[in-house]
Design a protein around this motif. Structure first.
Motif, short mmCIF file in Angstrom:
data_model
loop_
_atom_site.label_atom_id
_atom_site.label_comp_id
_atom_site.label_asym_id
_atom_site.label_seq_id
_atom_site.Cartn_x
_atom_site.Cartn_y
_atom_site.Cartn_z
N PRO A 11 -44.02 37.81 10.46
CA PRO A 11 -42.75 37.78 9.70
C PRO A 11 -43.01 37.50 8.23
O PRO A 11 -43.84 36.66 7.88
N PRO A 12 -42.32 38.19 7.35
CA PRO A 12 -42.50 37.94 5.91
C PRO A 12 -41.94 36.59 5.51
O PRO A 12 -41.08 36.02 6.18
N LEU A 13 -42.44 36.08 4.41
CA LEU A 13 -41.94 34.82 3.86
C LEU A 13 -40.64 35.06 3.12
O LEU A 13 -40.35 36.17 2.67
N VAL A 14 -39.86 34.02 2.99
CA VAL A 14 -38.63 34.09 2.21
C VAL A 14 -38.98 33.95 0.74
O VAL A 14 -39.68 33.02 0.34
N ALA A 15 -38.51 34.89 -0.08
CA ALA A 15 -38.80 34.87 -1.51
C ALA A 15 -38.13 33.66 -2.17
O ALA A 15 -36.98 33.35 -1.88
N ASP A 55 -38.99 25.36 0.78
CA ASP A 55 -37.72 24.78 0.36
C ASP A 55 -36.93 24.39 1.61
O ASP A 55 -36.67 25.25 2.46
N PRO A 56 -36.55 23.12 1.75
CA PRO A 56 -35.87 22.69 2.98
C PRO A 56 -34.49 23.30 3.16
O PRO A 56 -33.97 23.34 4.28
N VAL A 57 -33.89 23.78 2.09
CA VAL A 57 -32.55 24.36 2.18
C VAL A 57 -32.59 25.85 2.47
O VAL A 57 -31.93 26.34 3.39
N THR A 58 -33.38 26.58 1.70
CA THR A 58 -33.41 28.04 1.83
C THR A 58 -34.51 28.55 2.74
O THR A 58 -34.46 29.69 3.19
N GLY A 59 -35.53 27.72 3.00
CA GLY A 59 -36.67 28.17 3.78
C GLY A 59 -37.65 29.02 2.99
O GLY A 59 -38.58 29.60 3.56
N ALA A 60 -37.45 29.11 1.68
CA ALA A 60 -38.31 29.94 0.84
C ALA A 60 -39.69 29.30 0.66
O ALA A 60 -39.82 28.07 0.64
#
Length: 318
Positions: free
Chosen positions: A216-220, A284-289
């Motif tokens: 799975p790709p990472l969140v930008a 990032d704990p909020v966005t998962g980036a």
């Protein structure tokens, strides 16, 4: 300004390499190094060829060619602003800064360059059309002017074609001559937005790779796969520009076609990286980036590892 001669472009980003292969495919092999592969290269040492480097205070002018949303331009501009920003003394547990990433260039001969954001030029009407050659990129950089003590970054929108974007590169840096007598050298670079044309090649690890393990790709970090992917290219190109601006600085390989400061560490973003895995990163704990550096205003970025001349190793932030 007229060029004294046309510079020969050399690829800096050849990402069509399958993650599980040990060599570049035929189309890439013709270009040789100065490429950013998706896999970790063999250990290398960049030789200092003793040519002039870019040092001291430099301005980075951004030429946005095609339609960029204001938010996309801000992602790029904030990165440049953050590169040489004054950073407070690092606190325990604090995320690394973009400036701390750039400070690796100060370990090279000459002590590195301090970058500041200069002009932002918008060419939304695409004055040279939607399909560009690399000669067109040179023309755009030359027309932007103000080259003394500056690097001009030509950034193309996702729907602008730059031959051979995706086939062999996601960006290049080079130099040319101009001025009244064609004697003044200036540096420039081009990076493309890969969101539409080749996200699997030029936006990795924010998109599944074209080849290899389909993890799975990472969140930008800024929520924009194209702009965040373009920042990775821009970061590598700026590092290569200041440490090998005229093809006779730090590189390994053929003259004018060698692996450079960041391209030598391509595919490595955090410690423990291996082919197909970018390494240990912050989340990032909020966005998962995923990110490894923080810029001005708390904006987050994922930046490539850079070769450290004092250790001959790829230096990561996390």
């Amino acid at each position: 300004m007229d060029e004294r001669r046309k510079p020969a472009f050399v690829p800096l980003l050849c990402l069509a390499l399958a993650v599980l292969l040990s060599e570049a495919p035929p189309r890439c092999a013709a270009f040789n190094p100065r490429m950013l592969f998706l896999v970790k290269p063999d250990p290398i040492v960049l030789q200092d060829h003793r040519g002039a480097l870019l040092t001291g205070n430099l301005t980075v002018n951004l030429l946005f060619y095609g339609r960029f949303a204001p938010a996309q331009r801000a992602i790029v501009a904030d990165f440049v602003r953050s590169v040489s920003a004054s950073a407070p003394h690092p606190q325990p547990g604090a995320a690394p800064s973009v400036a701390s990433w750039w400070r690796t260039t100060t370990l090279y001969r000459g002590g590195g360059a301090r970058l500041r954001l200069g002009r932002q030029i918008l060419d939304e009407r695409m004055s040279l059309g939607r399909s560009l050659s690399l000669d067109n990129v040179t023309e755009l950089a030359r027309a932007a002017g103000h080259h003394r003590g500056a690097i001009t970054a030509v950034l193309t929108a996702a729907d602008v074609l730059v031959a051979p974007f995706c086939m062999s590169r996601c960006g290049v840096h080079n130099h040319a001559r101009g001025g009244a007598h064609g004697m003044a050298r200036y540096t420039y670079l081009w990076a493309g937005n890969p969101a539409q044309q080749c996200p699997g090649q030029c936006a990795w690890p924010f998109h599944q790779p074209l080849h290899g393990p389909q993890t799975p790709p990472l969140v930008a970090p800024n929520g924009d796969v194209g702009a965040d992917g373009m920042v990775i290219s821009l970061a590598a190109l700026l590092a290569g520009t200041v440490t090998n601006p005229y093809g006779d600085g730090y590189y390994q390989g053929e003259t004018g076609a060698g692996l450079e400061a960041a391209t030598a560490c391509a595919g490595i973003f955090g410690s423990g990286a291996y082919p197909g895995y970018p390494g240990k990163l912050l989340t990032d704990p909020v966005t998962g980036a995923s990110y490894n550096a923080v810029g001005l205003g708390g904006r987050k970025y994922l930046l490539p590892a850079m070769w450290d001349p004092t250790t001959s190793l790829c230096k990561t932030l996390v």
